[in-house]
Design an enzyme around this catalytic site. Structure first.
Site, short mmCIF file in Angstrom:
data_model
loop_
_atom_site.label_atom_id
_atom_site.label_comp_id
_atom_site.label_asym_id
_atom_site.label_seq_id
_atom_site.Cartn_x
_atom_site.Cartn_y
_atom_site.Cartn_z
N ALA A 92 5.09 3.94 -4.18
CA ALA A 92 4.81 3.18 -5.55
C ALA A 92 3.92 3.91 -6.05
O ALA A 92 3.76 4.21 -7.25
CB ALA A 92 4.77 1.86 -5.33
N GLN A 129 0.44 -1.44 0.33
CA GLN A 129 0.34 -0.11 0.17
C GLN A 129 0.52 1.38 0.24
O GLN A 129 0.54 2.28 0.52
CB GLN A 129 -0.90 -0.39 1.61
CG GLN A 129 -2.42 -1.16 0.98
CD GLN A 129 -3.34 -0.80 -0.18
OE1 GLN A 129 -3.46 0.58 -0.61
NE2 GLN A 129 -3.97 -1.70 0.21
N SER A 130 1.94 1.15 -0.42
CA SER A 130 3.00 2.11 -0.61
C SER A 130 2.26 3.94 -1.52
O SER A 130 2.16 3.83 -2.65
CB SER A 130 4.01 2.06 -0.90
OG SER A 130 5.52 2.93 -1.61
N ASN A 131 2.51 5.19 -0.94
CA ASN A 131 2.04 6.07 -1.48
C ASN A 131 3.29 6.46 -2.64
O ASN A 131 2.53 6.71 -3.94
CB ASN A 131 1.78 7.51 -0.04
CG ASN A 131 0.63 6.68 0.60
OD1 ASN A 131 -0.58 6.29 0.22
ND2 ASN A 131 0.69 7.02 2.33
#
Ligand SMILES: *Cc1c(COP(=O)(O)O)cnc(C)c1O
Length: 316
Positions: free
Chosen positions: A81, A77-79
């Protein structure tokens, strides 16, 4: 300063972002000083946030290097990425994301957007596998005749920090706050704000509220990034890396991404008083740190809360 301003940036403008006064939040906090928010959550590309601001400089660096594919990493859930996938789509570049964690059966939030934006997402089981897997992916691309550009975690490089040093210019017209509160993790945002204040000759107290790591670890990372920024901008050793770095790790709670009673209260208060939407992992904890300081009657003077985005995380 000239070298900072001459760094290549993407040709389309994404900033300045608005600064708003939080009057109704102030009214809910007896004795609170004037409160302001810098709306980097409102950057108009790929749901915005601090990673888009950093990529405005870092992706320009990639283009200058002749890259045709961006390779980066983060959690599922990386912002960062998602922001990289958005910038790649906008620029017509390929995007490979090395995500650590378990693929969701039905991707939500950032993971959903990664797919929608056309990124090639590859999963690894642990944080330790991320950097080697990025290098392996870049090697494969090179063998195929492609030109990958590897962006480290969070785009917290000297170039990423430079984007935040440049952003200080945007807060000057509204008057210099006494205190800036910002969420911190990979350190690039905090490093850039600290360096940018020094370069613009202003000295607000800058407080980074940790989303995960111990304060000493983040402060050491921030100093490393500041030393790299000294090299990038041709400044003497110590010009930035010996500035005071303040990191508060007392709002993490049980860990990265795990809400605390204070972060839940901060989220509800900002939503109901200001329609200001915080994310559970970073900005809710940073705002909890701000609220706690107000309630303790700490002598902060005027506070600017630098909203770093991440609201997509509300839908994870
Ligand atoms: C990555 C991130 C941060 C932390 O910024 P760093 O530059 O990595 O320290 C803060 N807030 C949000 C919403 C983020 O995505």
């Amino acid at each position: 300063m000239e070298k900072l301003q001459q760094l290549p940036r993407l040709s389309f403008p994404l900033t300045p972002t608005p600064i708003e006064e939080l009057r109704r939040l102030r009214d809910a906090l007896p004795g609170a000083p004037p409160l302001f928010v810098k709306r980097d959550d409102a950057i108009p590309l790929g749901f915005g946030g601090n990673k888009i601001r950093k990529l405005h400089v870092v992706a320009a660096q990639a283009l200058a290097a002749g890259a045709d594919t961006l390779v980066t990493t983060g959690g599922v859930q990386s912002n960062h990425a998602r922001a990289t996938a958005a910038v790649a789509a906008k620029l017509g570049l390929g995007c490979v994301l090395i995500a650590n964690g378990v693929p969701q059966e039905k991707p939500t939030a950032n993971a959903l957007l990664d797919r929608l934006l056309g990124a090639d997402v590859r999963y690894v089981g642990s944080r330790d596998e991320r950097a080697p897997e990025m290098e392996a992916a870049a090697g494969d691309l090179r063998r195929q005749g492609r030109r990958p550009f590897v962006i480290p975690l969070g785009a917290s490089t000297a170039h990423g920090a430079a984007a935040y040093a440049l952003a200080i210019e945007e807060i000057l017209p509204d008057g210099v706050p006494d205190t800036i509160v910002v969420a911190t993790s990979s350190g690039g945002t905090l490093a850039g704000i600290v360096a940018g204040c020094a370069m613009h000759g202003i000295a607000p107290r800058v407080i980074g509220i940790s989303a995960d790591d111990p304060a000493a670890a983040i402060a050491a990372t921030v100093r490393r990034i500041l030393a790299d920024l000294e090299d990038l901008l041709g400044r003497p050793r110590g010009a930035f890396s010996e500035l005071p770095i303040e990191v508060d790790d007392t709002f993490v709670g049980d860990g990265y991404g795990i809400p605390t009673p204070a972060s839940i209260e901060a989220t509800e208060l900002c939503a109901r008083r200001e329609a200001l939407l915080l994310d559970p992992t970073y900005t809710a904890k940073a705002m909890a740190g701000l609220i706690a300081r107000v309630r303790r009657r700490e002598k902060t003077g005027t506070i600017l809360f630098w909203h770093t985005g991440g609201q997509v995380g509300l839908f994870a």
